[in-house]
Design a protein around this motif. Structure first.
Motif, mmCIF file in Angstrom:
data_model
loop_
_atom_site.group_PDB
_atom_site.id
_atom_site.type_symbol
_atom_site.label_atom_id
_atom_site.label_comp_id
_atom_site.label_asym_id
_atom_site.label_seq_id
_atom_site.Cartn_x
_atom_site.Cartn_y
_atom_site.Cartn_z
ATOM 1 N N GLU A 138 -8.446 -10.799 9.949
ATOM 2 C CA GLU A 138 -7.492 -11.505 9.095
ATOM 3 C C GLU A 138 -6.109 -11.514 9.748
ATOM 4 N N VAL A 139 -5.335 -12.561 9.446
ATOM 5 C CA VAL A 139 -3.924 -12.637 9.799
ATOM 6 C C VAL A 139 -3.159 -12.931 8.524
ATOM 7 N N LEU A 140 -2.167 -12.125 8.229
ATOM 8 C CA LEU A 140 -1.388 -12.251 6.992
ATOM 9 C C LEU A 140 0.090 -12.358 7.349
ATOM 10 N N MET A 141 0.732 -13.443 6.946
ATOM 11 C CA MET A 141 2.155 -13.623 7.187
ATOM 12 C C MET A 141 2.969 -13.059 6.018
ATOM 13 N N ALA A 142 4.266 -12.924 6.231
ATOM 14 C CA ALA A 142 5.133 -12.222 5.274
ATOM 15 C C ALA A 142 5.147 -12.865 3.892
ATOM 16 N N ASP A 143 4.959 -14.188 3.812
ATOM 17 C CA ASP A 143 5.020 -14.875 2.518
ATOM 18 C C ASP A 143 3.642 -15.137 1.915
ATOM 19 N N GLN A 144 2.619 -14.487 2.461
ATOM 20 C CA GLN A 144 1.263 -14.694 1.948
ATOM 21 C C GLN A 144 0.771 -13.510 1.114
ATOM 22 N N VAL A 145 1.691 -12.790 0.534
ATOM 23 C CA VAL A 145 1.335 -11.608 -0.236
ATOM 24 C C VAL A 145 0.902 -11.997 -1.652
ATOM 25 N N TYR A 171 -4.961 -1.523 0.916
ATOM 26 C CA TYR A 171 -4.393 -2.685 0.237
ATOM 27 C C TYR A 171 -3.764 -3.617 1.275
ATOM 28 N N LEU A 172 -4.570 -4.526 1.804
ATOM 29 C CA LEU A 172 -4.102 -5.433 2.841
ATOM 30 C C LEU A 172 -3.180 -6.510 2.282
ATOM 31 N N ASP A 173 -3.041 -6.594 0.970
ATOM 32 C CA ASP A 173 -2.253 -7.652 0.334
ATOM 33 C C ASP A 173 -0.753 -7.473 0.491
ATOM 34 N N GLY A 174 -0.343 -6.550 1.334
ATOM 35 C CA GLY A 174 1.076 -6.324 1.591
ATOM 36 C C GLY A 174 1.518 -4.917 1.265
ATOM 37 N N ARG A 175 0.779 -4.227 0.390
ATOM 38 C CA ARG A 175 1.185 -2.890 -0.032
ATOM 39 C C ARG A 175 0.816 -1.817 0.984
ATOM 40 N N ASN A 176 -0.297 -1.992 1.669
ATOM 41 C CA ASN A 176 -0.747 -1.069 2.721
ATOM 42 C C ASN A 176 -0.926 0.372 2.256
ATOM 43 N N ALA A 177 -1.195 0.563 0.974
ATOM 44 C CA ALA A 177 -1.546 1.892 0.480
ATOM 45 C C ALA A 177 -3.043 2.118 0.693
ATOM 46 N N LYS A 178 -3.455 3.389 0.603
ATOM 47 C CA LYS A 178 -4.855 3.741 0.834
ATOM 48 C C LYS A 178 -5.407 4.475 -0.392
ATOM 49 N N ASP A 179 -6.534 3.974 -0.885
ATOM 50 C CA ASP A 179 -7.118 4.423 -2.144
ATOM 51 C C ASP A 179 -8.443 5.133 -1.881
ATOM 52 N N VAL A 180 -9.001 5.745 -2.923
ATOM 53 C CA VAL A 180 -10.230 6.537 -2.797
ATOM 54 C C VAL A 180 -11.308 6.000 -3.731
ATOM 55 N N THR A 242 3.675 -4.269 -5.503
ATOM 56 C CA THR A 242 2.880 -5.394 -5.982
ATOM 57 C C THR A 242 3.711 -6.554 -6.533
ATOM 58 N N THR A 243 4.953 -6.310 -6.972
ATOM 59 C CA THR A 243 5.775 -7.386 -7.542
ATOM 60 C C THR A 243 6.593 -8.131 -6.499
ATOM 61 N N ASP A 244 6.641 -7.647 -5.279
ATOM 62 C CA ASP A 244 7.441 -8.289 -4.236
ATOM 63 C C ASP A 244 6.753 -9.547 -3.711
ATOM 64 N N LYS A 245 7.563 -10.556 -3.397
ATOM 65 C CA LYS A 245 7.024 -11.840 -2.931
ATOM 66 C C LYS A 245 7.235 -12.062 -1.433
ATOM 67 N N LEU A 246 7.889 -11.137 -0.759
ATOM 68 C CA LEU A 246 8.094 -11.270 0.676
ATOM 69 C C LEU A 246 7.904 -9.914 1.330
ATOM 70 N N ASN A 247 7.029 -9.856 2.297
ATOM 71 C CA ASN A 247 6.727 -8.599 2.982
ATOM 72 C C ASN A 247 7.866 -8.207 3.909
ATOM 73 N N ASN A 248 7.988 -6.915 4.190
ATOM 74 C CA ASN A 248 8.942 -6.474 5.218
ATOM 75 C C ASN A 248 8.298 -6.430 6.598
ATOM 76 N N TYR A 270 0.875 -4.411 12.979
ATOM 77 C CA TYR A 270 1.998 -4.880 12.155
ATOM 78 C C TYR A 270 3.132 -5.289 13.089
ATOM 79 N N TYR A 271 3.519 -6.557 12.988
ATOM 80 C CA TYR A 271 4.518 -7.115 13.891
ATOM 81 C C TYR A 271 5.856 -7.264 13.169
ATOM 82 N N ASN A 272 6.902 -6.764 13.816
ATOM 83 C CA ASN A 272 8.271 -6.888 13.291
ATOM 84 C C ASN A 272 8.404 -6.324 11.881
ATOM 85 N N TRP A 273 8.062 -5.037 11.765
ATOM 86 C CA TRP A 273 8.279 -4.290 10.523
ATOM 87 C C TRP A 273 9.767 -3.976 10.436
#
Length: 430
Positions: A138-145, A171-180, A242-248, A270-273
């Motif tokens: 997958e490729v995910l851009m900053a505004d595709q969250v 959570y690949l949707d921009g949050r990048n947290a890890k769950d169990v 989860t409420t943010d609309k633009l990734n860092n 992750y490019y240009n964090w």
């Protein structure tokens, strides 16, 4: 859906597709001696043998079959750099204290179908009304969250990976947290976890099934093994909430590097964090193998100037009993044990096993902001130098019911740290 995935993933999967009953042997054979030089027993120890040691010019055709005392050892080959040629032979085996195993490697045309003990699941959709399809990258851009798209693009919010003991998700949707995912049985979980009969994304994993369920509340933490950077005492998580609309992060890429019976590997770039006015390039590799209630994570960051502190997260939502910090040889174990699950329904132990070298202690995340509800292990970090650590989860309803006991879980984590510190000596004779 896993069948579709496996036709597209690395040579370790190709191994699984050869299901002939008879093994056709070539003349060439190699003797591999694996030695446990330590005084401790190693249960399901992972061993990776570089291809250069057994096939220097990468010219031998077929697959390397391992035989120990007339028994075949399950194994797989991993193509780590994606060039179409495998780079390492991976196996998991048991060692007694001071044991040496002399193993015969024989090149064969067909590999037996070994029991599947690790797996990766990843599905995505490009629009809300399109069914989820299996994917390997997958490729995910900053505004595709998630919040910007208006729908959840990914099955289970991103990839899941598991072994015979426990499962995790990212959570690949921009949050990048890890769950169990707590597992009650050793079998691989169904392919339809996270989607409904119409192929739409659905949160159907927060209810109990025979296999288990999602058990770990994450909130605005980075979960179990996520991470952040601190620059001039300002903490920035990798990604957003989860409420943010633009990734860092300007661009995120994901790829299933390998999915096989003994090892599954995932890679994220992750490019240009954007952190405190700086930009960083991050390479993360996640690996899981059987027998361990956890996974290995390796992170390297380009752009480090010396003002940064690397932070490894341990979500402490529902923790009312504090944190244990125990040094074990070259490792430091940060351990918590409480009713850490949703609504404090079940007992869960979680831990991170981190390298003692460059460990700077830990802090608690702020009470408000982008990263909360976490213990954060601090590390000195060098430019492009990888940091490897382990994230562990032991649920009272898993196969090992003793995880209900805090002392037992602590002993499990510290004993695992001792085993992880042991390097297996590999000797090759042709």
């Amino acid at each position: 859906m896993r069948t579709k995935i496996k036709f597209h993933v690395t040579l370790s999967l190709v191994v699984l597709l050869f299901v002939g009953c008879k093994v056709q042997q070539k003349v060439t054979s190699v003797t591999i001696t694996l030695a446990n030089d330590s005084d401790i027993e190693l249960s399901e120890k992972a061993v990776a043998v570089n291809r250069n040691l057994i096939d220097r010019n990468a010219m031998t055709k077929g697959f390397p079959l391992l035989i120990f005392k007339s028994d075949t050892i399950p194994s797989q080959v991993n193509d780590l750099d994606g060039d179409g040629k495998w780079d390492e032979l991976f196996l998991v085996t048991h060692f007694s204290p001071k044991e040496q195993k002399t193993i015969q490697l024989k090149w064969v045309k067909e590999m037996p179908k070994f029991p599947i003990r690790t797996s990766v699941r990843f599905g995505k959709r490009e629009a809300k009304n399109i069914p989820v399809q299996p994917a390997t990258e997958e490729v995910l851009m900053a505004d595709q969250v998630h919040a910007k798209l208006g729908f959840q693009k990914y099955q289970t919010d991103g990839p899941t990976w598991e072994n015979d003991k426990v499962g995790f998700r990212h959570y690949l949707d921009g949050r990048n947290a890890k769950d169990v995912f707590g597992k009650r049985i050793p079998a691989i979980t169904p392919e339809n976890v996270g989607i409904n009969s119409a192929g739409a994304v659905e949160d159907n994993y927060h209810q109990m099934y025979d296999w288990g369920r999602d058990i770990f509340p994450v909130g605005n933490s980075a979960g179990l093994g996520g991470y952040a950077l601190s620059v001039n005492n300002e903490i920035t998580r990798l990604g957003i909430i989860t409420t943010d609309k633009l990734n860092n992060i300007e661009k995120t890429t994901f790829k299933i590097v390998s999915e096989g019976p003994e090892n599954s590997i995932l890679n994220y770039k992750y490019y240009n964090w954007k952190v405190s006015g700086n930009q960083y390039q991050v390479n993360e590799t996640t690996s899981i193998w059987p027998g361990m209630y956890g996974y290995k994570n390796t992170v390297s960051i380009n752009g480090i100037t010396g003002n940064e502190t690397f932070l490894i997260a341990l979500s402490n939502i529902n923790n009312q009993k504090g944190l244990k910090v125990i040094e074990v040889g070259d490792w430091v174990c940060l351990i918590q044990h409480d009713n850490l699950t949703y609504n404090r329904e079940w007992i869960l132990g979680t831990a991170i096993i981190v390298p003692k070298k460059d460990y700077l202690g830990y802090i608690e995340a702020p009470k408000t902001g982008q990263l909360t509800d976490s213990y954060l292990a601090k590390f000195k970090i060098e430019n492009n130098k990888p940091i490897s650590y382990y994230a562990i989860a032991g649920w009272e309803l898993s196969a090992d019911k003793n995880f209900k006991d805090a002392n037992y879980f602590t002993e499990y984590v510290t004993n695992l740290a001792k085993q992880l510190a042991v390097e297996i000596t590999v000797a090759i004779k042709k």
